[in-house]
Design a protein around this motif. Structure first.
Motif, PDB file in Angstrom:
ATOM      1  N   VAL A 132      -5.546  -5.936  -5.710  1.00 48.03           N
ATOM      2  CA  VAL A 132      -4.385  -5.821  -6.598  1.00 48.03           C
ATOM      3  C   VAL A 132      -3.090  -5.785  -5.781  1.00 48.03           C
ATOM      4  N   ASP A 133      -2.161  -6.647  -6.146  1.00 43.54           N
ATOM      5  CA  ASP A 133      -0.817  -6.627  -5.575  1.00 43.54           C
ATOM      6  C   ASP A 133       0.079  -5.892  -6.573  1.00 43.54           C
ATOM      7  N   PHE A 134       0.286  -4.616  -6.349  1.00 39.14           N
ATOM      8  CA  PHE A 134       1.013  -3.776  -7.300  1.00 39.14           C
ATOM      9  C   PHE A 134       2.464  -4.236  -7.466  1.00 39.14           C
ATOM     10  N   ASP A 135       3.080  -4.657  -6.388  1.00 38.96           N
ATOM     11  CA  ASP A 135       4.470  -5.111  -6.471  1.00 38.96           C
ATOM     12  C   ASP A 135       4.577  -6.387  -7.300  1.00 38.96           C
ATOM     13  N   ALA A 136       3.675  -7.319  -7.053  1.00 38.24           N
ATOM     14  CA  ALA A 136       3.729  -8.596  -7.771  1.00 38.24           C
ATOM     15  C   ALA A 136       3.509  -8.410  -9.266  1.00 38.24           C
ATOM     16  N   LEU A 137       2.711  -7.422  -9.641  1.00 37.82           N
ATOM     17  CA  LEU A 137       2.432  -7.178 -11.054  1.00 37.82           C
ATOM     18  C   LEU A 137       3.468  -6.266 -11.700  1.00 37.82           C
ATOM     19  N   GLY A 138       4.455  -5.827 -10.940  1.00 40.97           N
ATOM     20  CA  GLY A 138       5.558  -5.060 -11.507  1.00 40.97           C
ATOM     21  C   GLY A 138       5.269  -3.596 -11.773  1.00 40.97           C
ATOM     22  N   PHE A 139       4.298  -3.026 -11.069  1.00 39.96           N
ATOM     23  CA  PHE A 139       4.014  -1.606 -11.246  1.00 39.96           C
ATOM     24  C   PHE A 139       5.146  -0.762 -10.677  1.00 39.96           C
ATOM     25  N   GLU A 140       5.403   0.359 -11.315  1.00 37.14           N
ATOM     26  CA  GLU A 140       6.410   1.290 -10.814  1.00 37.14           C
ATOM     27  C   GLU A 140       5.923   1.928  -9.508  1.00 37.14           C
ATOM     28  N   PRO A 141       6.847   2.306  -8.645  1.00 38.80           N
ATOM     29  CA  PRO A 141       6.462   2.989  -7.399  1.00 38.80           C
ATOM     30  C   PRO A 141       5.645   4.256  -7.709  1.00 38.80           C
ATOM     31  N   GLY A 142       4.618   4.496  -6.923  1.00 34.08           N
ATOM     32  CA  GLY A 142       3.801   5.691  -7.072  1.00 34.08           C
ATOM     33  C   GLY A 142       2.563   5.508  -7.928  1.00 34.08           C
ATOM     34  N   ILE A 143       2.473   4.399  -8.695  1.00 37.28           N
ATOM     35  CA  ILE A 143       1.315   4.199  -9.565  1.00 37.28           C
ATOM     36  C   ILE A 143       0.039   4.000  -8.750  1.00 37.28           C
ATOM     37  N   ARG A 144       0.142   3.218  -7.692  1.00 36.12           N
ATOM     38  CA  ARG A 144      -1.031   2.997  -6.839  1.00 36.12           C
ATOM     39  C   ARG A 144      -1.557   4.318  -6.296  1.00 36.12           C
ATOM     40  N   GLU A 145      -0.648   5.156  -5.793  1.00 39.64           N
ATOM     41  CA  GLU A 145      -1.050   6.452  -5.233  1.00 39.64           C
ATOM     42  C   GLU A 145      -1.648   7.352  -6.304  1.00 39.64           C
ATOM     43  N   SER A 146      -1.057   7.292  -7.495  1.00 35.07           N
ATOM     44  CA  SER A 146      -1.573   8.097  -8.605  1.00 35.07           C
ATOM     45  C   SER A 146      -2.968   7.646  -9.002  1.00 35.07           C
ATOM     46  N   MET A 147      -3.194   6.340  -9.050  1.00 34.59           N
ATOM     47  CA  MET A 147      -4.523   5.818  -9.384  1.00 34.59           C
ATOM     48  C   MET A 147      -5.569   6.296  -8.379  1.00 34.59           C
ATOM     49  N   LYS A 148      -5.230   6.185  -7.108  1.00 34.13           N
ATOM     50  CA  LYS A 148      -6.167   6.616  -6.072  1.00 34.13           C
ATOM     51  C   LYS A 148      -6.434   8.110  -6.182  1.00 34.13           C
ATOM     52  N   ALA A 149      -5.405   8.887  -6.404  1.00 38.05           N
ATOM     53  CA  ALA A 149      -5.566  10.343  -6.507  1.00 38.05           C
ATOM     54  C   ALA A 149      -6.441  10.719  -7.690  1.00 38.05           C
ATOM     55  N   GLN A 150      -6.269  10.032  -8.805  1.00 41.40           N
ATOM     56  CA  GLN A 150      -7.086  10.339  -9.978  1.00 41.40           C
ATOM     57  C   GLN A 150      -8.554   9.993  -9.741  1.00 41.40           C
ATOM     58  N   SER A 216      -6.023  11.342 -18.780  1.00 37.10           N
ATOM     59  CA  SER A 216      -5.674  11.145 -17.374  1.00 37.10           C
ATOM     60  C   SER A 216      -5.620  12.500 -16.670  1.00 37.10           C
ATOM     61  N   ILE A 217      -5.670  12.461 -15.353  1.00 42.05           N
ATOM     62  CA  ILE A 217      -5.777  13.696 -14.578  1.00 42.05           C
ATOM     63  C   ILE A 217      -4.416  14.091 -14.033  1.00 42.05           C
ATOM     64  N   SER A 218      -3.963  15.268 -14.401  1.00 38.05           N
ATOM     65  CA  SER A 218      -2.673  15.787 -13.961  1.00 38.05           C
ATOM     66  C   SER A 218      -2.841  16.676 -12.729  1.00 38.05           C
ATOM     67  N   GLN A 219      -1.721  17.066 -12.142  1.00 31.77           N
ATOM     68  CA  GLN A 219      -1.774  18.003 -11.011  1.00 31.77           C
ATOM     69  C   GLN A 219      -2.425  19.321 -11.426  1.00 31.77           C
ATOM     70  N   ALA A 220      -2.130  19.784 -12.636  1.00 28.14           N
ATOM     71  CA  ALA A 220      -2.720  21.043 -13.096  1.00 28.14           C
ATOM     72  C   ALA A 220      -4.229  20.929 -13.202  1.00 28.14           C
ATOM     73  N   ALA A 221      -4.723  19.775 -13.643  1.00 26.98           N
ATOM     74  CA  ALA A 221      -6.166  19.580 -13.729  1.00 26.98           C
ATOM     75  C   ALA A 221      -6.796  19.594 -12.345  1.00 26.98           C
ATOM     76  N   GLY A 222      -6.152  18.914 -11.397  1.00 25.50           N
ATOM     77  CA  GLY A 222      -6.660  18.926 -10.032  1.00 25.50           C
ATOM     78  C   GLY A 222      -6.653  20.326  -9.439  1.00 25.50           C
ATOM     79  N   ALA A 223      -5.569  21.062  -9.666  1.00 24.48           N
ATOM     80  CA  ALA A 223      -5.486  22.439  -9.167  1.00 24.48           C
ATOM     81  C   ALA A 223      -6.531  23.323  -9.832  1.00 24.48           C
ATOM     82  N   ALA A 224      -6.760  23.111 -11.127  1.00 22.12           N
ATOM     83  CA  ALA A 224      -7.763  23.906 -11.841  1.00 22.12           C
ATOM     84  C   ALA A 224      -9.164  23.642 -11.296  1.00 22.12           C
ATOM     85  N   LEU A 225      -9.450  22.399 -10.947  1.00 25.06           N
ATOM     86  CA  LEU A 225     -10.748  22.089 -10.349  1.00 25.06           C
ATOM     87  C   LEU A 225     -10.903  22.791  -9.001  1.00 25.06           C
TER      88      LEU A 225
END
Length: 568
Positions: A132-150, A216-225
């Motif tokens: 996936v080329d996130f820039d070419a598809l017009g994703f907002e900055p940080g989406i790739r990192e958020s996907m990986k984190a989730q 979707s998984i939020s920071q609070a969900a990750g912290a709760a886990l």
């Protein structure tokens, strides 16, 4: 993409397809779709991203096997034999008496459920990061990192379940790995912890109180886990991490990881529009005819004819699960054991302790199917069709063959009360997760989301940590902040106090608040009560090996590197 998925996922989940010896195991190609042509839009990327979540939805809120592993065999729920119904080869009695074997079918699903989730999550991220080329598809900055984190957090969740059920498990970080044996419990714990440490900073933060939950998984969900992991660390790896857990819980409550608040009305947590409940941290989305999830297991929980009590709604049921009984056949409360007796543990003034009635316009009251089943609003009745054929059913907080009085048994005192002696009306039923509307509002069926983590759990974890640290007053205060919503004007007739808070009161509070939410076994093990305490028709095994389930024989036969748990 297809070739990699078929070959490596098969290896990673380590299961044998029955009858494989007579089938070809060569890869099959089903279409001309390849990554270079599939990932042509943001929509296609999100579709791929969501695939592990569809498995998660099934595993945590639809697969009865996981719920059985956490609830049956505890002091709060059972599935008794009702005449000729529900013996099922004795599997539910095996649960109740902790007679676990490697042949118990649910244990296959338990291992498959977490390991398949791990495989799907890693496979998803490998595809997305490679193609996936996130820039070419017009994703907002940080989406790739958020996907990986989730996806990392999802892996941590699945592995935490594996650790809880079985102890150490094979640890993977890629679908390209060779087949592995089991890591130790400590290694598994540390791996989960490291995944969460890496993921939490990149997870999205919920900034609006009552904002829509989507699964979707939020920071609070990750912290709760992470808090859950530390909360049970002593049971998992023999290390006390209650202090660390308490800090995470306090940070969640203080808003470090997002904006949440306790719900004032408990029905908002489980009701028909609960996706905006301010208390929910992580939930399984559900919507009638689209993403249907029955987190309350209606078909197994409720009487065959409860649909008529609900105005004739098209909801079939098989009359299985119930609460463990509080009362002897004579009607007196069991005093021979302290744990269990869930229905009796609810105060009479508790607004939840009344028969469930859907009152219309997405509103309902009560949490139990109990007493004479005549709907007070429309007169709908639930009629028996076994021992009480043609009679209006009265659900009782007892398990005994009352219809055999004067035949096989001469008086009530001689009636047995065992998991093998139930009738069709035996045991109070729970209507909590995924409550049912009536026929008139049938399109609301499955609209309630299924809460997986909610803020009350954070309060209770912090309370128990405070209790263990000797601060009984603050522990009681935290629990009472939740309890007051269940009583008129917030007047609790039996609040928790420093004087009455002990192991058994704490376990009772966990049971009352989280009844039927698929966690009881873990709470009992944390208090060293799962194998050492008695409850209804269950004598303590005093065998610590029972704190883990055996690995199913099919899993063992698929990979000779996996060793069976001690005691099996």
């Amino acid at each position: 993409m297809k070739t990699k998925t078929i070959i490596h996922l098969r290896n990673l989940i380590l299961v044998t397809i029955l009858g494989m010896s007579g089938c070809s195991i060569d890869p099959s190609y089903y279409s001309e779709v390849v990554p270079e042509t599939f990932y042509d839009s943001q929509t296609s990327v999100w579709q791929r991203f969501n695939r592990p979540f569809t498995h998660w939805r099934w595993y945590v809120a639809s697969d009865a096997a996981r719920w059985n592993m956490q609830e049956l065999g505890t002091d709060e729920m059972c599935l008794p034999t009702r005449g000729s119904d529900w013996y099922n080869g004795g599997v539910y009695q095996q649960y109740h008496y902790h007679q676990f074997t490697p042949q118990l079918g649910d244990l296959y699903n338990g291992w498959y459920g977490f390991s398949m989730g791990v495989a799907l999550a890693w496979d998803t991220m490998e595809d997305i990061e490679e193609h996936v080329d996130f820039d070419a598809l017009g994703f907002e900055p940080g989406i790739r990192e958020s996907m990986k984190a989730q996806q990392q957090t999802l892996v941590a969740y699945f592995y935490k379940d594996g650790l809880d059920f079985f102890g150490g498990v094979p640890l993977y970080t890629t679908t390209q790995s060779e087949v592995k044996g089991r890591s130790t419990a400590a290694e598994t714990f540390q791996f989960i912890d490291s995944l969460l440490d890496a993921a939490i900073p990149n997870l999205p933060i919920k900034s609006t109180l009552g904002g829509m939950e989507t699964g979707s998984i939020s920071q609070a969900a990750g912290a709760a886990l992470k808090a859950q992991l530390y909360f049970n660390a002593n049971a998992y790896i023999g290390e006390d991490k209650f202090t660390e857990c308490a800090q995470i819980c306090q940070d969640i409550i203080s808003g470090k990881y997002g904006t949440y608040a306790l719900a004032n009305d408990w029905t908002n947590i489980f009701g028909f529009k609960n996706e905006t409940c301010p208390e929910i941290i992580w939930t399984v989305p559900s919507e009638n005819s689209k993403l249907e999830t029955d987190g309350g297991y209606y078909s197994t929980m409720h009487h065959y004819n409860l649909k008529n009590y609900l105005g004739g709604i098209d909801a079939g049921a098989n009359n299985g699960y119930c609460l463990t009984p509080s009362l002897k056949p004579s009607g007196s409360v069991y005093t021979e054991f302290k744990l269990g007796k869930p229905y009796a543990k609810f105060e009479s003034a508790d607004v939840r302790k009344q028969p469930y009635v859907y009152t219309g316009t997405e509103q309902y009251k009560g949490m139990f199917i109990v007493g004479k089943l005549v709907n007070p609003l429309d007169g709908g009745t639930c009629l028996g069709n076994r021992e009480y054929n043609g009679e209006i059913i009265t659900m009782v907080d007892q398990v005994a063959p009352f219809k055999k009085l004067g035949k096989d048994y001469q008086d009530v005192a001689s009636l047995p009360s065992k998991i093998s002696t139930a009738e069709e009306n035996s045991g109070v039923r729970l209507m909590k997760r995924s409550p049912m509307p009536t026929y008139a509002d049938r399109l609301l069926r499955y609209n309630p989301d299924v809460p997986i983590i909610r803020l009350t759990e954070i309060y209770y974890m912090l309370a128990e940590c405070k209790m263990r640290a000797g601060d009984l007053t603050e522990a009681a205060n935290l629990i009472n902040q939740v309890r007051k919503r269940y009583f008129a004007n917030g007047v609790d007739p039996n609040p928790v106090t420093a004087a009455n808070l002990d192991k058994y009161r704490m376990l009772d509070e966990w049971m009352i608040e989280f009844l039927g939410e698929g966690r009881r076994r873990t709470d009992l093990i944390r208090w060293n009560a799962y194998t050492t305490e008695n409850w209804w028709d269950h004598s303590a095994t005093n065998d610590p090996n029972k704190n883990h389930f055996p690995v199913h024989e099919t899993i063992l036969s698929s990979n000779n590197l996996i060793k069976q748990n001690d005691g099996y």
